[in-house]
Design an enzyme around this catalytic site. Sequence first.
Site, PDB file in Angstrom:
ATOM      1  N   VAL B  76      -4.071   6.496  -4.265  1.00  9.98           N
ATOM      2  CA  VAL B  76      -3.164   7.177  -4.548  1.00  9.98           C
ATOM      3  C   VAL B  76      -2.022   5.338  -4.313  1.00  9.98           C
ATOM      4  O   VAL B  76      -2.350   4.444  -3.547  1.00  9.98           O
ATOM      5  CB  VAL B  76      -2.007   8.018  -3.507  1.00  9.98           C
ATOM      6  CG1 VAL B  76      -0.709   7.468  -3.659  1.00  9.98           C
ATOM      7  CG2 VAL B  76      -2.972   9.180  -3.329  1.00  9.98           C
ATOM      8  N   CYS B  77      -1.069   5.241  -5.658  1.00 10.58           N
ATOM      9  CA  CYS B  77       0.044   3.682  -5.309  1.00 10.58           C
ATOM     10  C   CYS B  77       0.670   4.118  -4.252  1.00 10.58           C
ATOM     11  O   CYS B  77       1.456   4.463  -4.032  1.00 10.58           O
ATOM     12  CB  CYS B  77       0.810   3.834  -6.651  1.00 10.58           C
ATOM     13  SG  CYS B  77       1.416   1.945  -6.476  1.00 10.58           S
ATOM     14  N   ILE B  78       0.530   2.869  -3.776  1.00 10.74           N
ATOM     15  CA  ILE B  78       0.693   3.084  -1.377  1.00 10.74           C
ATOM     16  C   ILE B  78       3.359   2.102  -2.425  1.00 10.74           C
ATOM     17  O   ILE B  78       3.249   3.375  -1.911  1.00 10.74           O
ATOM     18  CB  ILE B  78       1.179   1.570  -1.481  1.00 10.74           C
ATOM     19  CG1 ILE B  78       1.455   1.487   0.352  1.00 10.74           C
ATOM     20  CG2 ILE B  78       0.266   0.491  -2.015  1.00 10.74           C
ATOM     21  CD1 ILE B  78       1.137   0.202   1.125  1.00 10.74           C
ATOM     22  N   ALA B  81       4.036   5.963  -3.370  1.00  7.18           N
ATOM     23  CA  ALA B  81       3.361   6.935  -2.104  1.00  7.18           C
ATOM     24  C   ALA B  81       4.438   6.535  -1.069  1.00  7.18           C
ATOM     25  O   ALA B  81       5.185   8.014  -1.522  1.00  7.18           O
ATOM     26  CB  ALA B  81       2.411   6.404  -1.547  1.00  7.18           C
TER      27      ALA B  81
END
Lengths: 119, 130
Positions: B76-78, B81
């Site tokens: 998940v792209c931080i 997110a």
Amino acid sequence: MARSMLLISRQAPWAGPAAREALDLALAGGAFDLPLSLLFLDDGVLQLTSGQQPQQLQQKDLGANLQALPLFGIEQLYASQRSLTERGLQHAELGLPVQRLDDDEVRQLLASHDLLVTL
Amino acid sequence: MQFVIALFAASHQPSARRALRFAEAALAGGHQINRLFFYQDAVSIANNSQVQAQDEFDLPAAWREFIERHQLDAVVCIAAALRRGLLDSQEAQRYGRPAATLASGYCLSGLGQLHEAAQQADRLVCFGGD
């Protein structure tokens, strides 16, 4: 040899985080020295208009971040002439040195890349 | 064939379900999924705080089970997110939030993970771009 990616940015800069996130993906690719091109299509061409005042919407200036593209080695920048014309921008001065492509040239651009991502 | 699957649309959008069906079919057909990458609103699929009505399909739960069953690499792209309230326990602590909201089986990382996977897999398949 690294595979080329064409990133198609289709959202206006004030339409939520999509335009910024498309740019972030491009810059991340540039940081890895990947061959990456960016096509501004549909409302995405609105990212290119100069004289915007994003602070009126409590937004950061996306234009300033777009200027970082050449610094990250991303110099293949394109805009759809049709998208510009549809929005009355066919003669507008744009904030980035983009190549304007007609529909046939857009088709060729799509065909000439290994990976396509639309955001 | 080796696939990397990128998801861009929120868990309630049709493409989030289509992506799951595609991923299931890919594995059933003997292919590999090198990485799942969740970006933009698709980070909501990894949100463990979503609650569905009892008679509605729980897509985030279906994704969790699928990832767990096949031990898939789910990134998940931080940045995407954090701005949408998706935090693992480390980020919740860092920003003083009361709870982690990232479901188990997912990890937060950067956009380089999408580029890296796209370079190595045979195909990048995207679901739900704007």
